[in-house]
Design a protein around this motif. Structure first.
Motif, PDB file in Angstrom:
ATOM      1  N   SER A 194      39.400  30.578  78.089  1.00 25.50           N
ATOM      2  CA  SER A 194      38.715  31.810  79.000  1.00 25.50           C
ATOM      3  C   SER A 194      40.366  32.247  79.994  1.00 25.50           C
ATOM      4  O   SER A 194      40.957  31.568  80.321  1.00 25.50           O
ATOM      5  CB  SER A 194      37.608  31.038  79.143  1.00 25.50           C
ATOM      6  OG  SER A 194      37.324  31.334  78.493  1.00 25.50           O
ATOM      7  N   LEU A 195      40.321  33.660  80.055  1.00 28.86           N
ATOM      8  CA  LEU A 195      41.317  34.068  80.877  1.00 28.86           C
ATOM      9  C   LEU A 195      40.845  33.962  82.490  1.00 28.86           C
ATOM     10  O   LEU A 195      39.169  33.223  83.063  1.00 28.86           O
ATOM     11  CB  LEU A 195      40.591  35.588  81.282  1.00 28.86           C
ATOM     12  CG  LEU A 195      41.129  36.461  79.640  1.00 28.86           C
ATOM     13  CD1 LEU A 195      40.664  37.891  79.534  1.00 28.86           C
ATOM     14  CD2 LEU A 195      42.908  36.704  79.671  1.00 28.86           C
ATOM     15  N   VAL A 196      41.543  33.315  83.193  1.00 29.51           N
ATOM     16  CA  VAL A 196      42.028  32.897  84.809  1.00 29.51           C
ATOM     17  C   VAL A 196      42.229  33.572  85.314  1.00 29.51           C
ATOM     18  O   VAL A 196      43.014  34.541  84.886  1.00 29.51           O
ATOM     19  CB  VAL A 196      41.695  31.661  84.934  1.00 29.51           C
ATOM     20  CG1 VAL A 196      40.817  30.795  83.872  1.00 29.51           C
ATOM     21  CG2 VAL A 196      42.813  31.033  84.316  1.00 29.51           C
ATOM     22  N   ALA A 197      41.967  33.918  86.986  1.00 29.43           N
ATOM     23  CA  ALA A 197      43.592  34.245  87.759  1.00 29.43           C
ATOM     24  C   ALA A 197      44.226  33.564  87.122  1.00 29.43           C
ATOM     25  O   ALA A 197      45.340  32.465  88.248  1.00 29.43           O
ATOM     26  CB  ALA A 197      42.190  34.283  89.083  1.00 29.43           C
ATOM     27  N   VAL A 198      45.540  34.168  87.053  1.00 32.79           N
ATOM     28  CA  VAL A 198      47.286  33.934  87.307  1.00 32.79           C
ATOM     29  C   VAL A 198      48.054  35.061  88.226  1.00 32.79           C
ATOM     30  O   VAL A 198      47.351  36.187  88.284  1.00 32.79           O
ATOM     31  CB  VAL A 198      47.730  34.281  86.327  1.00 32.79           C
ATOM     32  CG1 VAL A 198      47.023  33.153  85.481  1.00 32.79           C
ATOM     33  CG2 VAL A 198      47.511  35.472  85.303  1.00 32.79           C
TER      34      VAL A 198
END
Length: 316
Positions: A194-198
């Motif tokens: 899933s999309l996460v903070a990068v």
């Protein structure tokens, strides 16, 4: 399609049950992984066989767009919203009895990226007051014991003892000090689906916007907004890799809250983001590379846990 052996996505309670329901739907469709991939491709969608196998095997958490493409390929597209809601509900509750799935630190529905997404997040602080300074609007965070009046750290706000900070209100850029030219935004982390903070180049973040949203008690949420995905707030989740990643959820009221405190580096716009409940936000391994994820880890005062927060218009 005929609903013999009816599947009830609305009864899904956790990620194990979601994987089981998706396996049931695949069996009922009578399609192979290759056929499902081909059907999705005919619609201009991606449904990689290897990823789908991991999802159905309960190894990774499916992204909302994968769930949507999967149910459409299986012929159950009329219930796409029910499946997306099942996915939100399942991820918010974590794993079932198997206990080996990605599990959120704080409860709350996941943020689907398709219909209903919308992932992106915001930050937290201790005490705040809204103040208009000519053309600029800011949040003021004052020292413990401050009065409740405007400009004096209201609502019992506190940052570090004896310090008062002024944070920009409205769109901001959150820049890791260890990685020049990079900003926190959405992306994928190895081992998590899933999309996460990068961290990615700041010029690549638009049209997404990041804001710090007051969450009460002097804390903030980190909120993202994207015109294609709506709003989402960052929530600390524990992934299979053991890393506590920051994932955007639509149910902002159930996501992580943060305290924003000045760092010891002396920089006027440099801060440490303390996660309410324990830990600080940092860049995994103090990496300077693009796509390195932000993680929640024990506070250690190192540079990897320091971020500059500036108005987006000024930073560009």
């Amino acid at each position: 399609m005929a609903h013999t052996g009816e599947i009830h996505p609305q009864r899904v309670g956790d990620t194990d049950e979601l994987a089981a329901a998706m396996r049931h739907l695949k069996r009922r469709s009578g399609l192979t992984y290759r056929q499902l991939e081909k059907r999705a491709a005919e619609r201009g969608e991606t449904l990689a066989r290897s990823t789908l196998a991991d999802v159905l095997g309960g190894k990774v958490t499916p992204r909302p767009e994968l769930v949507a493409a999967f149910v459409r390929a299986c012929g159950d597209g009329e219930r796409e919203r029910e499946w997306l809601e099942a996915r939100e509900r399942a991820v918010s509750r974590g794993a079932g009895s198997a206990g080996d799935r990605d599990e959120p630190v704080a409860p709350g529905p996941h943020a689907p990226r398709g219909p209903g997404w919308r992932r992106v997040p915001l930050l937290p602080l201790l005490g705040f007051v809204v103040l208009s300074l000519v053309a600029a609007t800011v949040w003021i965070v004052g020292p413990p014991g401050g009065s409740d009046g405007p400009g004096k750290g209201g609502a019992g706000a506190s940052a570090s003892p004896g310090k008062r900070i002024v944070l920009p209100r409205g769109p901001v850029e959150i820049r890791p000090v260890v990685a020049d030219g990079l900003c926190l935004t959405d992306g994928l982390a190895e081992g998590y689906d899933s999309l996460v903070a990068v961290q990615r180049p700041c010029e690549d973040v638009a049209p997404q916007e990041t804001e710090l949203i007051p969450a009460g008690g002097g804390t903030f949420r980190v909120q993202w907004f994207h015109p294609d995905h709506d709003k989402g707030c960052l929530n600390a989740v524990t992934a299979r890799t053991g890393a506590a990643l920051l994932e955007p959820w639509t149910a902002c009221e159930k996501t992580s809250r943060f305290r924003v405190e000045p760092s010891d580096s002396g920089g006027g716009d440099q801060y440490v983001l303390h996660v309410v409940g324990g830990g600080c936000v940092g860049i995994s391994g103090a990496r300077r590379s693009v796509a390195a994820p932000a993680v929640t880890e024990p506070c250690d005062g190192s540079a990897k846990q320091v971020f500059s927060i500036t108005p987006a218009s000024r930073a560009r």
